[in-house]
Design an enzyme around this catalytic site. Sequence first.
Site: not given
Length: 527
Positions: A125, A200, A224
């Site tokens: 990420k 996220s 997330s």
Amino acid sequence: MIHVIRTFFAIGNALCFIVNTLVNLLLPRQKPNYPAIQDALLLKSVGELVVELRQKKVTSHKLVQAYIKRIQEVNASLNAVVEDRFEQALKEAQHADGLIAKASNEQLVALFARYPLLGIPFTVKESAGLKGLSFVVGNIYRKDLKCDNDSEMVERLRSAGCIPLLVSANPEFCMSYETNTKMNGKCRNPYDPNRVSGGSSGGEGALNGAGATPFGLGSDIGGSIRLPAMFCGVFGHKATGGLLSIKGNFPFVDDPIFSQYLTTGPITRFAKDLPILLQVMAGEDIEKLKFHEPVPLKDIKIYYASSFSGCAALMHQPTDFDIKLAITRAVKCFQKGGLKTEEFNLDKFAHAREIGLRALSDLHGIPSVTNQGKPKISKLIGELVLSLFGLSVHNRDAVFMEWMRTERIYFSNEEAEGFRVEGEALKKELVKMLGENGVLFLPTFPTSAFAFNTATLNLVGVDLMLLFNILGLPATHVTMGLDHRGLPIGFQVVAAPYQDKLCLQIAAELEGAFGGWVPPLPHEIKS
Ligand SMILES: *[C@@H]1O[C@H](CO)[C@@H](O)[C@H](O)[C@H]1NC(C)=O
Ligand SMILES: *[C@@H]1O[C@H](CO)[C@@H](O)[C@H](O)[C@H]1NC(C)=O
């Protein structure tokens, strides 16, 4: 004052229900518009790949090449990649192959003891901090910013022999359930391009769901990791609070309690890979999880809950029928196996959202999306209004959450203290109930993937994820197949602090019994 926020929640909740219902009626399912998996190498778990590399049946170079090809063919549709480092990754793979090729059988033992995941590619990420690659995290004030050092977690994975391929998409400042920014555009759901991949860790969710990475490194402060895992049909683990390092992970926050709430963690198609990955990611702290003292399956007790009742039901989204069914089927399966089960009253978590908000609004030193020390309320409201029409440079949810966090207009100090005490009492009760052999099944999120631009309303579904960040309990999202619309569903398995192994064990059992990841398109393997 609490009545103001409660009224606000109740209205938001009703609107969210109406919007989601309309979307489901009016937005037809669209099939994925990228090719099916054709290379059998892409279907192997990390555990299996390590064995094949060790036995010299496959090379890391071939593996990295296969994943690069897959990433390129799905990214055109999913838009999950922010920046890649494919060329360096291929060189690193050749280096790993060199080490393996020249090792004798004896030396191979030492080699794989030193590098347990030697030659395994993975994806990161963007906010998780990969040296030399983009570190923009969807924010205009960070445009062109590169990460100047690997985060501690990336560093650990690299030291174990893993090879990073790219950094993947996340919302602005990781503050949304939809990965859709002015800087990167929409990251789409691998099962339906009209739906979000979650947030996220949305890019990791999308790549994992499409079979375009062996595993991903994500982070989670209010779901997330778990939400993208749920929306994209894979597994994700939020570890016990404080277990996994967040050093070098954006945002950098000094408040020591932040590292209890925010955690890094793995996202993967294969539940059986979770313990392998956690062993590397936890470093020396792995001792705290006592993997060497497994609990026999028959001794695990299962508590379960699937929806709120009474007044609490007015403040929360109803859980989708298919998600309730998945929890019931899982419970029945373990009952048949002779495990003890007991229903848990979800209404105990009626104030989960308030407990979570209280904790987040008490944090100090969170960086501002609008790049101002303490942004003026007029500035935030201005950006919020602009963002409603897509005219702000910021993401609507990021501004909205900054406003909620900085203003604290909704609690009096006494009310805030009340929620802190309630949270502590809840933790005590859960720790006692779950003990060293209990797990709790409950929804990760009330619905399957929602449509773009509805994330702000869908924030009402935050509570059952955020609660466990605040209380510090480990939680694994377990994927349980597809709903009647063809979208992935599942639920979370929660345990007492440092009992992560119970979550992982139950996830692997459910993967065995119900099949785990269902590919978005049937494979077309070419032999
Ligand atoms: C990923 O896809 C998006 C959208 O098609 C494109 O803008 C971006 O350059 C792609 N990145 C890579 C590494 O393929
Ligand atoms: C970069 O990270 C490594 C490993 O975490 C650390 O030893 C080093 O001091 C860091 N360097 C800088 C400039 O922060």
